[in-house]
Design a protein around this motif. Structure first.
Motif, PDB file in Angstrom:
ATOM      1  N   LEU A  53      20.016 -36.400  26.235  1.00 43.19           N
ATOM      2  CA  LEU A  53      20.824 -36.820  25.088  1.00 43.19           C
ATOM      3  C   LEU A  53      21.611 -35.657  24.496  1.00 43.19           C
ATOM      4  O   LEU A  53      22.792 -35.782  24.171  1.00 43.19           O
ATOM      5  N   LEU A  54      20.960 -34.516  24.374  1.00 42.81           N
ATOM      6  CA  LEU A  54      21.601 -33.371  23.734  1.00 42.81           C
ATOM      7  C   LEU A  54      22.671 -32.737  24.605  1.00 42.81           C
ATOM      8  O   LEU A  54      23.446 -31.911  24.134  1.00 42.81           O
ATOM      9  N   SER A  55      22.724 -33.147  25.880  1.00 44.15           N
ATOM     10  CA  SER A  55      23.763 -32.615  26.771  1.00 44.15           C
ATOM     11  C   SER A  55      25.020 -33.484  26.780  1.00 44.15           C
ATOM     12  O   SER A  55      26.032 -33.100  27.381  1.00 44.15           O
ATOM     13  N   LYS A  56      24.973 -34.644  26.119  1.00 39.37           N
ATOM     14  CA  LYS A  56      26.093 -35.577  26.176  1.00 39.37           C
ATOM     15  C   LYS A  56      27.161 -35.211  25.150  1.00 39.37           C
ATOM     16  O   LYS A  56      26.856 -34.779  24.039  1.00 39.37           O
ATOM     17  N   SER A  57      28.410 -35.440  25.542  1.00 42.62           N
ATOM     18  CA  SER A  57      29.526 -35.018  24.693  1.00 42.62           C
ATOM     19  C   SER A  57      30.282 -36.187  24.069  1.00 42.62           C
ATOM     20  O   SER A  57      31.304 -35.981  23.432  1.00 42.62           O
ATOM     21  N   SER A  58      29.809 -37.404  24.246  1.00 43.39           N
ATOM     22  CA  SER A  58      30.479 -38.548  23.630  1.00 43.39           C
ATOM     23  C   SER A  58      29.451 -39.578  23.211  1.00 43.39           C
ATOM     24  O   SER A  58      28.333 -39.627  23.734  1.00 43.39           O
ATOM     25  N   ILE A  59      29.831 -40.407  22.255  1.00 42.84           N
ATOM     26  CA  ILE A  59      28.941 -41.467  21.775  1.00 42.84           C
ATOM     27  C   ILE A  59      28.612 -42.432  22.899  1.00 42.84           C
ATOM     28  O   ILE A  59      27.475 -42.901  23.027  1.00 42.84           O
ATOM     29  N   GLU A  60      29.607 -42.720  23.741  1.00 43.96           N
ATOM     30  CA  GLU A  60      29.384 -43.653  24.849  1.00 43.96           C
ATOM     31  C   GLU A  60      28.313 -43.126  25.805  1.00 43.96           C
ATOM     32  O   GLU A  60      27.446 -43.879  26.270  1.00 43.96           O
ATOM     33  N   GLU A  61      28.356 -41.828  26.090  1.00 40.18           N
ATOM     34  CA  GLU A  61      27.359 -41.235  26.987  1.00 40.18           C
ATOM     35  C   GLU A  61      25.974 -41.255  26.352  1.00 40.18           C
ATOM     36  O   GLU A  61      24.972 -41.485  27.035  1.00 40.18           O
ATOM     37  N   VAL A  62      25.904 -41.016  25.052  1.00 42.41           N
ATOM     38  CA  VAL A  62      24.620 -41.070  24.349  1.00 42.41           C
ATOM     39  C   VAL A  62      24.017 -42.467  24.459  1.00 42.41           C
ATOM     40  O   VAL A  62      22.824 -42.633  24.756  1.00 42.41           O
ATOM     41  N   LEU A  63      24.843 -43.473  24.243  1.00 38.37           N
ATOM     42  CA  LEU A  63      24.341 -44.846  24.292  1.00 38.37           C
ATOM     43  C   LEU A  63      23.913 -45.243  25.703  1.00 38.37           C
ATOM     44  O   LEU A  63      22.989 -46.035  25.871  1.00 38.37           O
ATOM     45  N   GLU A  64      24.561 -44.705  26.720  1.00 40.88           N
ATOM     46  CA  GLU A  64      24.131 -44.975  28.094  1.00 40.88           C
ATOM     47  C   GLU A  64      22.707 -44.504  28.326  1.00 40.88           C
ATOM     48  O   GLU A  64      21.904 -45.183  28.970  1.00 40.88           O
ATOM     49  N   VAL A  65      22.376 -43.322  27.801  1.00 44.77           N
ATOM     50  CA  VAL A  65      21.016 -42.803  27.932  1.00 44.77           C
ATOM     51  C   VAL A  65      20.028 -43.701  27.197  1.00 44.77           C
ATOM     52  O   VAL A  65      18.942 -44.008  27.701  1.00 44.77           O
ATOM     53  N   VAL A  66      20.399 -44.145  25.992  1.00 44.24           N
ATOM     54  CA  VAL A  66      19.535 -45.026  25.211  1.00 44.24           C
ATOM     55  C   VAL A  66      19.277 -46.328  25.964  1.00 44.24           C
ATOM     56  O   VAL A  66      18.135 -46.790  26.073  1.00 44.24           O
ATOM     57  N   VAL A  67      20.336 -46.918  26.494  1.00 44.57           N
ATOM     58  CA  VAL A  67      20.204 -48.188  27.213  1.00 44.57           C
ATOM     59  C   VAL A  67      19.290 -48.028  28.425  1.00 44.57           C
ATOM     60  O   VAL A  67      18.398 -48.853  28.671  1.00 44.57           O
ATOM     61  N   GLN A  68      19.477 -46.957  29.189  1.00 42.67           N
ATOM     62  CA  GLN A  68      18.633 -46.731  30.357  1.00 42.67           C
ATOM     63  C   GLN A  68      17.172 -46.538  29.964  1.00 42.67           C
ATOM     64  O   GLN A  68      16.258 -47.034  30.627  1.00 42.67           O
ATOM     65  N   GLY A  69      16.936 -45.830  28.858  1.00 40.51           N
ATOM     66  CA  GLY A  69      15.572 -45.621  28.396  1.00 40.51           C
ATOM     67  C   GLY A  69      14.901 -46.910  27.967  1.00 40.51           C
ATOM     68  O   GLY A  69      13.730 -47.153  28.273  1.00 40.51           O
ATOM     69  N   GLY A 185      11.204 -44.699  17.161  1.00 39.93           N
ATOM     70  CA  GLY A 185      11.346 -43.638  16.166  1.00 39.93           C
ATOM     71  C   GLY A 185      11.646 -42.292  16.795  1.00 39.93           C
ATOM     72  O   GLY A 185      12.526 -41.562  16.326  1.00 39.93           O
ATOM     73  N   ARG A 186      10.923 -41.967  17.864  1.00 35.85           N
ATOM     74  CA  ARG A 186      11.158 -40.682  18.533  1.00 35.85           C
ATOM     75  C   ARG A 186      12.537 -40.647  19.187  1.00 35.85           C
ATOM     76  O   ARG A 186      13.268 -39.659  19.080  1.00 35.85           O
ATOM     77  N   LEU A 187      12.876 -41.726  19.883  1.00 30.39           N
ATOM     78  CA  LEU A 187      14.156 -41.772  20.591  1.00 30.39           C
ATOM     79  C   LEU A 187      15.322 -41.645  19.617  1.00 30.39           C
ATOM     80  O   LEU A 187      16.245 -40.850  19.828  1.00 30.39           O
ATOM     81  N   VAL A 188      15.278 -42.421  18.547  1.00 29.90           N
ATOM     82  CA  VAL A 188      16.395 -42.417  17.597  1.00 29.90           C
ATOM     83  C   VAL A 188      16.483 -41.071  16.875  1.00 29.90           C
ATOM     84  O   VAL A 188      17.574 -40.636  16.493  1.00 29.90           O
ATOM     85  N   GLY A 189      15.358 -40.378  16.725  1.00 33.21           N
ATOM     86  CA  GLY A 189      15.407 -39.046  16.139  1.00 33.21           C
ATOM     87  C   GLY A 189      16.292 -38.112  16.947  1.00 33.21           C
ATOM     88  O   GLY A 189      17.137 -37.402  16.398  1.00 33.21           O
ATOM     89  N   PHE A 190      16.122 -38.139  18.261  1.00 28.42           N
ATOM     90  CA  PHE A 190      16.956 -37.303  19.124  1.00 28.42           C
ATOM     91  C   PHE A 190      18.382 -37.860  19.230  1.00 28.42           C
ATOM     92  O   PHE A 190      19.346 -37.094  19.343  1.00 28.42           O
ATOM     93  N   VAL A 191      18.519 -39.185  19.196  1.00 21.00           N
ATOM     94  CA  VAL A 191      19.853 -39.790  19.187  1.00 21.00           C
ATOM     95  C   VAL A 191      20.625 -39.325  17.952  1.00 21.00           C
ATOM     96  O   VAL A 191      21.813 -38.994  18.031  1.00 21.00           O
ATOM     97  N   SER A 192      19.938 -39.272  16.810  1.00 22.25           N
ATOM     98  CA  SER A 192      20.591 -38.838  15.570  1.00 22.25           C
ATOM     99  C   SER A 192      21.123 -37.416  15.700  1.00 22.25           C
ATOM    100  O   SER A 192      22.244 -37.120  15.280  1.00 22.25           O
ATOM    101  N   ILE A 193      20.318 -36.535  16.293  1.00 24.86           N
ATOM    102  CA  ILE A 193      20.751 -35.146  16.470  1.00 24.86           C
ATOM    103  C   ILE A 193      21.956 -35.087  17.397  1.00 24.86           C
ATOM    104  O   ILE A 193      22.942 -34.387  17.131  1.00 24.86           O
ATOM    105  N   SER A 194      21.893 -35.848  18.506  1.00 25.96           N
ATOM    106  CA  SER A 194      22.991 -35.845  19.469  1.00 25.96           C
ATOM    107  C   SER A 194      24.267 -36.402  18.849  1.00 25.96           C
ATOM    108  O   SER A 194      25.356 -35.831  19.019  1.00 25.96           O
ATOM    109  N   LEU A 195      24.150 -37.509  18.122  1.00 24.99           N
ATOM    110  CA  LEU A 195      25.324 -38.100  17.473  1.00 24.99           C
ATOM    111  C   LEU A 195      25.877 -37.169  16.398  1.00 24.99           C
ATOM    112  O   LEU A 195      27.092 -37.044  16.237  1.00 24.99           O
ATOM    113  N   GLN A 196      24.993 -36.511  15.663  1.00 18.14           N
ATOM    114  CA  GLN A 196      25.440 -35.581  14.629  1.00 18.14           C
ATOM    115  C   GLN A 196      26.225 -34.437  15.259  1.00 18.14           C
ATOM    116  O   GLN A 196      27.281 -34.051  14.758  1.00 18.14           O
ATOM    117  N   ASN A 197      25.702 -33.893  16.360  1.00 15.20           N
ATOM    118  CA  ASN A 197      26.423 -32.823  17.055  1.00 15.20           C
ATOM    119  C   ASN A 197      27.795 -33.304  17.509  1.00 15.20           C
ATOM    120  O   ASN A 197      28.804 -32.594  17.393  1.00 15.20           O
TER     121      ASN A 197
END
Length: 387
Positions: A53-69, A185-197
Motif C-alpha cells: 500500500l505504501l508503495s502505491k502512487s495513486s488512489i486507484e492503485e491503493v484501492l486495487e490492493v484493498v480489493v485484492q486483500g 481496522g488494521r487494513l484501513v489504518g495503513f490505507v489512511s497513511i497511503s491515501l494521506q501520502n
C-alpha cells in the motif's frame, strides 16, 4: 490418546511436548497456540499488504490492493471510498465497488463537512446503525443506504479527517466476525497513511482551484523533457494561452464566475490533449501545455484545437451562459535548437503577445530570423562535437 490424523509435530523436536500432548490439548493450550499462530500469520499478511500500500502512487492503485486483500477474506456487497480529492478545491472523489467490481457511484456528495465534524469527535470505526442514531441527518445518512452501509471507517491523517471508507453488508448476509473487524481496522489504518501520502503529494503538484498541475511541477517536467531531447533527440512543443479580457470579465460577472471559467478551461484543455502531455495553470488566467514529441506544426494543431474548443465552450453560472476566448502562443525545440526552460517559455510568451496585438482569439507560432536560426544550429553542432 489423540485422534488419528491429529498433528502431533513437536515444536523444535521437544519430547516433553509429545509426552504431554493430550493434557495440553485438553486444557486448551494447543488451541491457544493455534490462535497465536493464526494471529502471527494474519499480522505477516497485513504487514505485506502495508508495504504494498505504501508503495502505491495513486488512489486507484491503493484501492486495487484493498480489493485484492478483501477477496481472500470476505466480500462486502459494496465498498465505497468518499474522499476529499487532492489538489481540487471542494471536489469530492467517490469510488464505489459492488461485490468488489467497480461501478459508477449511486449517489453524489458535494461536501465532507458533516462526516468530518462527526469523525473528528469520534475518530474510530462505527456501525452504520449507530451512526444513523447519532447523526439523524438525511443528507448524511441516505447516500450510505444506497451502498448497504454496515461499517464506516474514517480516513484520518495529520491534517484531520480526509474522508471515509464504507463497508456494505457481507454478500452472504452474515455479521462481520471480530477477526474480520480487526482486519478491517488494521487494513484501513495503513490505507489512511497511503491515501494521506498520496493526497499530500498531489496537493504539492496540483493547482488547488483548477485541478491541473501547478507551475512548479510544470517547470520540473519541462526540465526533464528538455534533458530527454538533448540526450535522445526528437521534438518538444510548448503552448501558452491567456484568457482574453479576463479582468473586464471579472469586473462584469464577479470573481466566482471567473473561477468557474478557469475550472472549465482547465477541463477543456485536458480533454484535448494526449496521454503524456502536461497541462498546468501558470498563474492567474494563464495556462501552459507541454507536448513531448511535438514539432512546431503538431504543436500549432493542438493549440488551435484547444483555442477553438474554448471559443465554443459554455460556462453555466447562476442563470447565465458565459463565453470567453483565449490567445495562444506556440514554440518548439529540438536537439539542434535547444533552449533553457525560461528561454523556451519566453519564446511562447512573445508569440502570445503577438496574438494579443493582432486582435486576440488566435494562435501565433514563434519564429526567429534565418540568421539567428543558422547560428543556433551551428552552436548545436559544435556542442555535439565537443561532447
Amino acid at each position: 490418546m489423540p485422534m488419528e490424523g491429529t498433528n502431533r509435530e513437536a515444536p523444535g523436536g521437544n519430547e516433553d511436548y509429545l509426552k504431554y500432548y493430550d493434557l495440553l490439548k485438553r486444557i486448551g493450550v494447543l488451541d491457544e497456540l493455534q490462535h497465536y499462530r493464526n494471529e502471527i500469520s494474519n499480522l505477516e499478511e497485513i504487514i505485506s499488504q502495508a508495504v504494498e500500500l505504501l508503495s502505491k502512487s495513486s488512489i486507484e492503485e491503493v484501492l486495487e490492493v484493498v480489493v485484492q486483500g478483501l477477496m481472500d477474506k470476505f466480500i462486502p456487497s459494496y465498498l465505497t471510498l468518499i474522499l476529499q480529492e487532492a489538489g481540487v478545491e471542494g471536489k469530492i472523489l467517490v469510488k464505489c465497488y459492488e461485490r468488489l467490481r467497480e461501478i459508477p457511484p449511486p449517489f453524489e456528495i458535494t461536501s465532507l463537512d458533516g462526516y468530518r465534524e462527526f469523525f473528528e469527535r469520534h475518530p474510530s470505526s462505527i456501525s452504520f446503525s449507530l451512526f444513523e442514531y447519532k447523526v439523524p441527518s438525511p443528507g448524511l445518512v441516505e447516500p450510505l443506504r444506497a451502498v448497504e452501509a454496515e461499517i464506516l471507517v474514517p480516513v484520518i491523517g495529520m491534517g484531520g479527517v480526509y474522508g471515509l471508507i464504507v463497508f456494505g453488508k457481507k454478500v452472504l448476509g452474515e455479521d462481520y466476525t471480530p477477526q474480520e473487524l480487526a482486519y478491517i481496522g488494521r487494513l484501513v489504518g495503513f490505507v489512511s497513511i497511503s491515501l494521506q501520502n498520496n493526497i499530500h503529494y498531489r496537493s504539492s503538484i496540483m493547482d488547488f482551484k483548477t485541478g491541473i498541475y501547478n507551475a512548479s511541477f510544470f517547470m520540473r517536467r519541462l526540465e526533464e523533457e528538455l534533458y530527454r531531447v538533448k540526450r535522445y533527440g526528437g521534438h518538444l512543443g510548448l503552448i501558452i494561452l491567456d484568457v482574453d479580457h479576463f479582468k473586464l470579465f471579472n469586473d462584469r460577472y464577479g470573481h466566482l464566475a471567473g473561477d468557474e471559467v478557469l475550472i472549465s478551461i482547465a477541463r477543456d484543455i485536458k480533454q484535448n490533449l494526449r496521454k503524456g502531455d502536461v497541462a498546468a495553470r501558470y498563474g492567474g488566467e494563464e495556462f501552459v501545455v507541454l507536448l513531448p514529441g511535438a514539432n512546431r506544426n503538431a504543436a500549432y494543431i493542438v493549440a488551435e484545437r484547444v483555442r477553438h474548443s474554448i471559443e465554443l465552450m459554455k460556462v453555466y453560472f447562476e442563470d447565465k451562459i458565459l463565453h470567453v476566448t483565449v490567445s495562444v502562443g506556440v514554440t518548439s525545440c529540438t536537439r539542434y535548437r535547444l533552449l533553457d526552460p525560461r528561454k523556451l517559455i519566453e519564446e511562447a510568451d512573445q508569440a502570445l503577445y503577438l496574438s494579443k496585438e493582432r486582435g486576440r482569439n488566435r494562435t501565433t507560432v514563434y519564429r526567429k530570423g534565418l540568421l539567428s536560426l543558422a547560428e543556433e544550429y551551428r552552436e548545436a553542432l559544435l556542442e555535439q562535437v565537443r561532447t
